[in-house]
Design a protein around this motif. Structure first.
Motif, PDB file in Angstrom:
ATOM      1  N   PHE A 115     -30.065  41.490  -5.866  1.00  0.00           N
ATOM      2  CA  PHE A 115     -29.498  41.053  -4.581  1.00  0.00           C
ATOM      3  C   PHE A 115     -30.302  41.617  -3.406  1.00  0.00           C
ATOM      4  CE2 PHE A 115     -26.819  42.924  -1.171  1.00  0.00           C
ATOM      5  CZ  PHE A 115     -26.562  41.771  -0.447  1.00  0.00           C
ATOM      6  N   LEU A 116     -30.570  42.930  -3.449  1.00  0.00           N
ATOM      7  CA  LEU A 116     -31.289  43.567  -2.329  1.00  0.00           C
ATOM      8  C   LEU A 116     -32.695  42.986  -2.175  1.00  0.00           C
ATOM      9  CD1 LEU A 116     -30.259  47.323  -2.720  1.00  0.00           C
ATOM     10  CD2 LEU A 116     -29.584  45.747  -0.882  1.00  0.00           C
ATOM     11  N   GLY A 117     -33.351  42.735  -3.306  1.00  0.00           N
ATOM     12  CA  GLY A 117     -34.701  42.171  -3.246  1.00  0.00           C
ATOM     13  C   GLY A 117     -34.696  40.795  -2.608  1.00  0.00           C
ATOM     14  N   MET A 118     -33.765  39.957  -3.056  1.00  0.00           N
ATOM     15  CA  MET A 118     -33.697  38.601  -2.506  1.00  0.00           C
ATOM     16  C   MET A 118     -33.401  38.640  -1.016  1.00  0.00           C
ATOM     17  SD  MET A 118     -31.468  36.882  -5.504  1.00  0.00           S
ATOM     18  CE  MET A 118     -31.561  35.222  -4.942  1.00  0.00           C
ATOM     19  N   LYS A 119     -32.427  39.456  -0.650  1.00  0.00           N
ATOM     20  CA  LYS A 119     -32.001  39.526   0.747  1.00  0.00           C
ATOM     21  C   LYS A 119     -33.136  40.026   1.649  1.00  0.00           C
ATOM     22  CE  LYS A 119     -29.175  42.083   3.794  1.00  0.00           C
ATOM     23  NZ  LYS A 119     -27.970  42.664   4.231  1.00  0.00           N
ATOM     24  N   THR A 120     -33.796  41.092   1.239  1.00  0.00           N
ATOM     25  CA  THR A 120     -34.826  41.696   2.090  1.00  0.00           C
ATOM     26  C   THR A 120     -36.043  40.791   2.221  1.00  0.00           C
ATOM     27  OG1 THR A 120     -34.111  43.791   1.109  1.00  0.00           O
ATOM     28  CG2 THR A 120     -36.038  43.869   2.525  1.00  0.00           C
ATOM     29  N   VAL A 121     -36.494  40.245   1.079  1.00  0.00           N
ATOM     30  CA  VAL A 121     -37.724  39.451   1.106  1.00  0.00           C
ATOM     31  C   VAL A 121     -37.483  38.084   1.742  1.00  0.00           C
ATOM     32  CG1 VAL A 121     -39.421  38.310  -0.392  1.00  0.00           C
ATOM     33  CG2 VAL A 121     -38.804  40.691  -0.787  1.00  0.00           C
ATOM     34  N   ALA A 122     -36.282  37.538   1.576  1.00  0.00           N
ATOM     35  CA  ALA A 122     -36.014  36.200   2.119  1.00  0.00           C
ATOM     36  C   ALA A 122     -36.188  36.164   3.639  1.00  0.00           C
ATOM     37  CB  ALA A 122     -34.615  35.742   1.745  1.00  0.00           C
ATOM     38  N   ASN A 123     -35.830  37.252   4.318  1.00  0.00           N
ATOM     39  CA  ASN A 123     -35.996  37.235   5.777  1.00  0.00           C
ATOM     40  C   ASN A 123     -37.462  37.045   6.150  1.00  0.00           C
ATOM     41  OD1 ASN A 123     -33.285  37.477   6.336  1.00  0.00           O
ATOM     42  ND2 ASN A 123     -33.338  39.707   6.204  1.00  0.00           N
ATOM     43  N   ALA A 124     -38.351  37.726   5.417  1.00  0.00           N
ATOM     44  CA  ALA A 124     -39.799  37.552   5.661  1.00  0.00           C
ATOM     45  C   ALA A 124     -40.225  36.138   5.266  1.00  0.00           C
ATOM     46  CB  ALA A 124     -40.590  38.581   4.865  1.00  0.00           C
ATOM     47  N   MET A 125     -39.681  35.618   4.187  1.00  0.00           N
ATOM     48  CA  MET A 125     -40.069  34.281   3.718  1.00  0.00           C
ATOM     49  C   MET A 125     -39.594  33.187   4.677  1.00  0.00           C
ATOM     50  SD  MET A 125     -39.445  34.453  -0.408  1.00  0.00           S
ATOM     51  CE  MET A 125     -40.669  35.215  -1.504  1.00  0.00           C
ATOM     52  N   ILE A 126     -38.378  33.340   5.199  1.00  0.00           N
ATOM     53  CA  ILE A 126     -37.831  32.310   6.095  1.00  0.00           C
ATOM     54  C   ILE A 126     -38.678  32.222   7.366  1.00  0.00           C
ATOM     55  CG2 ILE A 126     -35.868  31.768   7.625  1.00  0.00           C
ATOM     56  CD1 ILE A 126     -34.045  32.836   5.308  1.00  0.00           C
ATOM     57  N   SER A 127     -39.016  33.382   7.944  1.00  0.00           N
ATOM     58  CA  SER A 127     -39.787  33.334   9.191  1.00  0.00           C
ATOM     59  C   SER A 127     -41.215  32.861   8.957  1.00  0.00           C
ATOM     60  CB  SER A 127     -39.748  34.684   9.911  1.00  0.00           C
ATOM     61  OG  SER A 127     -40.086  35.698   9.024  1.00  0.00           O
ATOM     62  N   ALA A 128     -41.696  32.939   7.706  1.00  0.00           N
ATOM     63  CA  ALA A 128     -43.071  32.512   7.427  1.00  0.00           C
ATOM     64  C   ALA A 128     -43.215  30.985   7.446  1.00  0.00           C
ATOM     65  CB  ALA A 128     -43.521  33.049   6.070  1.00  0.00           C
ATOM     66  N   GLU A 129     -42.121  30.270   7.231  1.00  0.00           N
ATOM     67  CA  GLU A 129     -42.141  28.788   7.230  1.00  0.00           C
ATOM     68  C   GLU A 129     -43.247  28.238   6.325  1.00  0.00           C
ATOM     69  OE1 GLU A 129     -42.136  27.327  11.241  1.00  0.00           O
ATOM     70  OE2 GLU A 129     -40.254  28.324  11.714  1.00  0.00           O
ATOM     71  N   GLN A 130     -43.277  28.723   5.096  1.00  0.00           N
ATOM     72  CA  GLN A 130     -44.234  28.225   4.103  1.00  0.00           C
ATOM     73  C   GLN A 130     -43.535  28.212   2.743  1.00  0.00           C
ATOM     74  OE1 GLN A 130     -47.053  31.258   4.956  1.00  0.00           O
ATOM     75  NE2 GLN A 130     -46.033  32.773   3.706  1.00  0.00           N
ATOM     76  N   PRO A 131     -44.039  27.420   1.779  1.00  0.00           N
ATOM     77  CA  PRO A 131     -43.378  27.383   0.472  1.00  0.00           C
ATOM     78  C   PRO A 131     -43.415  28.757  -0.194  1.00  0.00           C
ATOM     79  CG  PRO A 131     -45.074  25.669   0.641  1.00  0.00           C
ATOM     80  CD  PRO A 131     -45.222  26.550   1.838  1.00  0.00           C
ATOM     81  N   CYS A 132     -42.270  29.210  -0.673  1.00  0.00           N
ATOM     82  CA  CYS A 132     -42.185  30.512  -1.332  1.00  0.00           C
ATOM     83  C   CYS A 132     -41.364  30.382  -2.606  1.00  0.00           C
ATOM     84  CB  CYS A 132     -41.499  31.532  -0.412  1.00  0.00           C
ATOM     85  SG  CYS A 132     -42.473  31.953   1.052  1.00  0.00           S
ATOM     86  N   SER A 133     -41.517  31.356  -3.493  1.00  0.00           N
ATOM     87  CA  SER A 133     -40.807  31.293  -4.771  1.00  0.00           C
ATOM     88  C   SER A 133     -40.250  32.663  -5.137  1.00  0.00           C
ATOM     89  CB  SER A 133     -41.771  30.804  -5.865  1.00  0.00           C
ATOM     90  OG  SER A 133     -41.124  30.822  -7.117  1.00  0.00           O
ATOM     91  N   ILE A 134     -38.964  32.669  -5.491  1.00  0.00           N
ATOM     92  CA  ILE A 134     -38.338  33.890  -6.008  1.00  0.00           C
ATOM     93  C   ILE A 134     -37.981  33.630  -7.466  1.00  0.00           C
ATOM     94  CG2 ILE A 134     -36.340  35.435  -5.852  1.00  0.00           C
ATOM     95  CD1 ILE A 134     -36.245  34.839  -2.832  1.00  0.00           C
ATOM     96  N   ALA A 165     -26.842  30.150  -6.312  1.00  0.00           N
ATOM     97  CA  ALA A 165     -26.295  30.137  -4.954  1.00  0.00           C
ATOM     98  C   ALA A 165     -27.416  30.219  -3.919  1.00  0.00           C
ATOM     99  CB  ALA A 165     -25.327  31.308  -4.780  1.00  0.00           C
ATOM    100  N   ALA A 166     -28.363  31.131  -4.142  1.00  0.00           N
ATOM    101  CA  ALA A 166     -29.457  31.311  -3.178  1.00  0.00           C
ATOM    102  C   ALA A 166     -30.319  30.051  -3.093  1.00  0.00           C
ATOM    103  CB  ALA A 166     -30.309  32.507  -3.590  1.00  0.00           C
ATOM    104  N   ALA A 167     -30.523  29.387  -4.226  1.00  0.00           N
ATOM    105  CA  ALA A 167     -31.340  28.160  -4.223  1.00  0.00           C
ATOM    106  C   ALA A 167     -30.716  27.115  -3.307  1.00  0.00           C
ATOM    107  CB  ALA A 167     -31.472  27.616  -5.644  1.00  0.00           C
ATOM    108  N   LYS A 168     -29.380  27.031  -3.315  1.00  0.00           N
ATOM    109  CA  LYS A 168     -28.693  26.045  -2.454  1.00  0.00           C
ATOM    110  C   LYS A 168     -28.802  26.441  -0.983  1.00  0.00           C
ATOM    111  CE  LYS A 168     -26.280  23.534  -5.714  1.00  0.00           C
ATOM    112  NZ  LYS A 168     -25.135  23.244  -6.500  1.00  0.00           N
ATOM    113  N   GLU A 169     -28.758  27.743  -0.697  1.00  0.00           N
ATOM    114  CA  GLU A 169     -28.857  28.192   0.705  1.00  0.00           C
ATOM    115  C   GLU A 169     -30.266  28.040   1.271  1.00  0.00           C
ATOM    116  OE1 GLU A 169     -27.295  32.043   1.800  1.00  0.00           O
ATOM    117  OE2 GLU A 169     -25.600  31.820   0.439  1.00  0.00           O
TER     118      GLU A 169
END
Ligand code: NAD
Length: 248
Positions: A115-134, A165-169
């Motif tokens: 959970f912590l990994g997804m939450k922390t890294v997703a903020n960086a991924m969202i602002s990057a506006e590029q395809p990312c994969s978890i 759940a995260a995939a849908k968000e």
């Protein structure tokens, strides 16, 4: 062109076993890899033997350590395209004999850490506006109950669920989230289990696997590479089993 050219990947539990194998495979496909773990000496050695890999201490249970490591990686590389939540521990114990402390330790590493990994890294991924994969490493125990592994099974089902759940968000941000479900894989985690140490029991265990052998880290790494790369660009929220055919 290599499958991960120009990508930056962060892999937890990367000092040894499957995480280390994923580090080796990713860099051979053009990625820059940051391996993290709590086994600092082993992690430094593993990363030191891989071109384009570095090592950082990260106990996945600690939100402040996650924030520090993600901040450092962003400062150094400017991006994180791939996160592999691979760190995990097993607990072979009957449910009735499992202490609350043991249960909470498995939850903290396998479930809270993911959970912590997804939450922390997703903020960086969202602002990057590029395809990312978890990619979250669950288990066949995240798809079916496994006797004498109740705490472990519970956390791995949780990883399967939070992935969906995260995939849908995050689909709208171009972040894909999938889980991988290894079967019996020969790594330091399993090296003391009788199915690996006792030749007779091993033969019997291998007979339960349709493909007739135990898995190796590279079997999992190949699936994780596929999910990290754009070859899986239309896959998200899915559970990918790599178990030699045990699952129905
Ligand atoms: P492993 O024990 O070799 O690797 C797990 C790594 O996680 C180790 O390097 C360990 O130090 C690290 N780790 C443990 N606690 C940590 C913490 N608090 N913070 C950061 N890192 C921590 O085992 P492996 O087989 O390579 O396991 C990788 C993943 O695969 C795990 O999530 C495991 O549950 C899963 N899995 C393994 C098997 C198998 O048969 N080996 C089967 C199904 C799923």
């Amino acid at each position: 062109m290599s499958r991960l050219d120009g990508k930056v990947a962060l892999i937890t539990g990367g000092a040894r076993g499957q995480g280390a194998e994923e580090g080796r495979l990713f860099t051979s496909h053009g990625a820059t890899v940051v391996l993290t773990d709590v086994l600092d000496e082993e992690g430094e050695q593993t990363a030191g033997a891989i071109d384009n890999a570095s090592y950082r201490h990260l106990d996945v249970r600690s939100e402040s350590e996650w924030e520090a490591v993600v901040g450092e990686v962003m400062a150094e590389h400017g991006r994180i395209d791939v996160l592999v939540n691979n760190a995990g521990i097993d607990l072979v114990k009957k449910l009735s004999a499992t202490t609350l402390e043991e249960f909470e330790r498995v939850v903290a590493i396998n479930q809270t850490g993911t959970f912590l990994g997804m939450k922390t890294v997703a903020n960086a991924m969202i602002s990057a506006e590029q395809p990312c994969s978890i990619i979250n490493i669950s288990s066949v125990a995240g798809l079916q109950g496994v006797a004498n592994h109740a705490a472990y099974t519970g956390t791995k089902f949780a990883v399967t669920g939070i992935t969906k759940a995260a995939a849908k968000e995050w689909g709208r941000y171009g972040i894909r989230v999938n889980s991988v479900h290894p079967g019996m894989i020969e790594t330091p985690m399993t090296e003391d289990l009788r199915a690996f140490t006792d030749p007779e029991i091993r033969v019997k265990a291998e007979r339960t696997v349709p493909l007739g052998r135990m898995g190796q880290s590279i079997d999992i790494a190949n699936m994780v590479l596929f999910l990290a790369s754009e070859e899986s660009s239309y896959c998200t929220g899915q559970a990918f089993t790599v178990d030699g055919g045990i699952q129905p």
